[in-house]
Enzyme design. Structure first.
Site, mmCIF file in Angstrom:
data_model
loop_
_atom_site.group_PDB
_atom_site.id
_atom_site.type_symbol
_atom_site.label_atom_id
_atom_site.label_comp_id
_atom_site.label_asym_id
_atom_site.label_seq_id
_atom_site.Cartn_x
_atom_site.Cartn_y
_atom_site.Cartn_z
ATOM 1 C CB ALA A 45 16.510 -23.296 -21.504
ATOM 2 C CE LYS A 46 16.875 -26.145 -15.808
ATOM 3 N NZ LYS A 46 16.634 -25.863 -14.562
ATOM 4 C CG HIS A 206 4.081 -23.399 -27.778
ATOM 5 N ND1 HIS A 206 3.610 -22.496 -26.785
ATOM 6 C CD2 HIS A 206 3.418 -24.438 -27.173
ATOM 7 C CE1 HIS A 206 2.877 -22.876 -26.001
ATOM 8 N NE2 HIS A 206 2.898 -24.355 -26.216
ATOM 9 C CG HIS A 268 -1.247 -20.154 -27.008
ATOM 10 N ND1 HIS A 268 -0.314 -19.962 -27.549
ATOM 11 C CD2 HIS A 268 -0.881 -20.541 -25.515
ATOM 12 C CE1 HIS A 268 0.848 -19.918 -26.697
ATOM 13 N NE2 HIS A 268 0.407 -20.491 -25.556
ATOM 14 C CD GLN A 405 -1.873 -29.347 -26.567
ATOM 15 O OE1 GLN A 405 -0.951 -29.363 -27.138
ATOM 16 N NE2 GLN A 405 -2.118 -28.736 -25.402
ATOM 17 C CE1 TYR A 411 -12.935 -36.228 -31.983
ATOM 18 C CE2 TYR A 411 -15.286 -36.056 -32.217
ATOM 19 C CZ TYR A 411 -14.059 -35.833 -31.404
ATOM 20 O OH TYR A 411 -14.200 -35.284 -30.177
ATOM 21 C CG LEU A 412 -18.092 -34.833 -40.098
ATOM 22 C CD1 LEU A 412 -18.188 -33.211 -39.841
ATOM 23 C CD2 LEU A 412 -17.971 -34.813 -41.586
#
Ligand code: NDP
Ligand code: BG6
Length: 513
Positions: A45-46, A206, A268, A405, A411-412
């Site tokens: 939450a924070k 997420h 994920h 991330q 990129y290729l």
């Protein structure tokens, strides 16, 4: 104004700043949205939920009449909640700007109610407070369950029986983990459905809210050049890599009950895989997309224990600093065999992907933090440059990398002639680095997902049949690993992880990128 270049090409200007994708009438005077963060005193939450709500407020994405309530057992006043929340709010949108005033306004719309998660009486009190704020307008209510999973059902029961609305919508965002295996996940779904309809349940993953994951469909379905190559015909293997350069410190109690396969792979990475591999959906409608994801998940072979390598990090001293091992955490049993690293080879038994290994690797306390999708293409058949110049092109097949991330990029890797009179080949990148191309900061995944939940957009949330299909792939192997007490391969904190991952990849003629 664009400047004409000598060769006649125009430099492409970055697109205009994007208008916010709001379907909501933010100025509607007749309705309200009340957002209750259940478990407001907690870490998530924070760290994520309140900052994301603030970012939405800052961008004028929240409706005119909204109220945010924190709900948890801890005793806190409204002022104490605001003080706690204010510590993690940031001027993310534009760091040059002083958004202090906006923060003040936002905090004035945040309140707190202390209560038990299984007390209908306490939720009735919350309901009364929400009504006071709603002041007779049509009331829409969103509950975000940011609490440990063992109390999900209690909280849903109380929220739905004592604090749901009769004139607007009531939606519940449920955080992972959604069970530990097929049986417990089905039991959780069944229990939630005693109180909620499926379309009220927003199961959050997420990673689906991350910019480059959302972009996967755009890349595939709105560029002519990728989709024709997107199959066993041209793709040799696909790698889904998640690594973190920190351990489970502070979350050892949770983690030991789940392990890396449940924490990262089953959700994920598998979600990314589904978006990567699914067929073209009929439309961009949530149900059409989720139908395709379910289809591809159901075409996959359940993971075999021979196709998995597990590891656990151990203490390591580097540069005079000692980094703790997984079992040094006091909340983790000393003899824990819980994997903090896993590598796996998965297969999709359909016409498009038959025989193509989808390799996953996920680990904590590794040498770097990154999440990437790497697509390695096949060799050029009868490659002229191999034959004529003996270059090592065998090693240099094309590779498409989608870096989710950090430093978002696509990129290729291509083979290119080194400029000059000779003939030497080089591997170069066609590179789209987001921060060089787009000046606006990328929103946090939670911002997008919260906005979608408020708008009732379900595309990025997990439907129950998707969840069943995901668990069906991992449950047998998890059971076997646990029953046979398979000992993980130990790796030093900060290293590249167990060498077993390389042997596994080599078995399928793959080298990790
Ligand atoms: P916390 O452990 O911080 O718990 C949130 C709140 O729930 C606590 O502040 C506490 O509030 C209450 N709580 C904690 N343990 C219990 C218990 N045994 N019985 C009753 N209440 C309890 O969790 P997080 O904030 O880390 O995570 C919330 C949810 O989000 C979990 O489901 C987690 O798996 C998931 N999640 C978390 C991530 C993270 O980065 N933290 C990432 C992804 C998912 P109080 O005592 O005031 O009632
Ligand atoms: C969570 C996992 O779902 O995702 C954590 O429970 C992990 O263990 C986190 O650290 C990673 O998220 P992100 O967005 O920081 O990559």
């Amino acid at each position: 104004p664009q400047k004409k270049l000598e060769d006649g090409l125009l430099p492409v200007a970055p697109p205009e700043e994007q208008k916010l994708p709001i379907d909501l009438d933010v100025n509607d005077d007749n309705s309200t949205v009340s957002i209750t963060v259940v478990g407001a005193s907690g870490d998530l939450a924070k760290k994520k939920i309140f900052p994301a709500l603030f970012a939405l407020y800052y961008e004028d994405c929240l409706p005119k009449h909204f109220t945010i309530y924190g709900y948890a057992r801890s005793k806190m006043t409204d002022a104490e909640l605001r003080n706690m929340v204010s510590k993690t709010l940031t001027c993310r949108i534009d760091k040059r700007e002083n958004c202090g005033e906006k923060m003040e306004q936002f905090l004035k719309r945040c309140f707190y109610h202390s209560g038990q998660y299984d007390s209908q009486e306490n939720f009735v009190e919350l309901d009364k407070k929400l009504r006071d704020h709603e002041a007779g307008r049509v009331s829409n209510r969103l509950f975000y369950l940011s609490i440990p999973p063992n109390i999900f059902v209690d909280a849903v029961k109380c929220a739905s029986l004592s604090a749901s609305t009769s004139d607007g919508w009531t939606r519940v965002i449920v955080e992972k983990p959604f069970g530990r295996d097929t049986g417990s996940s089905a039991a959780l779904t069944k229990a939630l459905k005693q109180y909620l309809e499926e379309d009220q349940i927003f199961r959050i993953d997420h990673y689906l809210g991350k910019e480059l994951v959302e972009n996967l469909s755009v890349l595939r379905f709105s560029n002519l050049i990728f989709e024709p190559l997107w199959s066993r015909q041209y793709i040799r293997n696909v790698q889904l890599i998640f690594s973190e350069d920190f351990g489970t410190e502070g979350r050892g109690g949770y983690f030991d009950h789940y392990g890396i396969i449940r924490d990262i792979m089953q959700n994920h990475l598998l979600q990314i895989l589904a978006l990567f591999a699914m067929e073209t959906p009929v439309s961009l409608d949530a149900e059409d997309i989720r139908n395709e994801k379910v289809k591809v998940l159901r075409s996959m072979r359940p993971l075999r224990v021979d196709d998995v390598v597990v590891g656990q990090y151990k203490s390591h001293t580097k540069g005079g600093v000692t980094y703790p091992g997984y079992t040094d955490d006091k909340t983790v049993p000393k003899d824990s065999l819980t994997p903090t690293f896993a590598a796996a080879a998965l297969f999709i038994d359909n016409a498009r992907w038959d025989g193509v290994p989808f390799l996953m690797k996920a680990g904590k306390a590794l040498h770097n933090r990154r999440t990437e999708i790497r697509v390695q293409f096949r060799h050029v058949p009868g490659n002229l440059y191999n034959r004529n110049f003996g270059t090592d092109l065998d090693q240099a097949t094309n590779e498409l990398v989608i870096r989710v991330q950090p430093d978002e990029a696509i990129y290729l890797k291509i083979n290119n002639k080194v400029p000059g009179l000779g003939m030497r080949l080089d591997r170069s990148n066609l590179n789209l680095l987001y921060k060089a191309r787009y000046s606006k900061e990328i929103p946090d995944a939670y911002e997008r997902l919260l906005l979608d939940a408020i708008e009732g957009e379900r595309r990025l949330f997990i439907r129950s049949d998707e969840l069943d299909a995901a668990w069906a792939l991992f449950t047998p192997v998890l059971k076997e690993l646990e029953e046979k007490k398979i000992i993980p391969e130990y790796y030093p904190y900060g290293s590249r992880g167990p060498v077993g991952a390389h042997y596994l990849a080599a078995r399928y003629n793959v080298k990790w990128g």
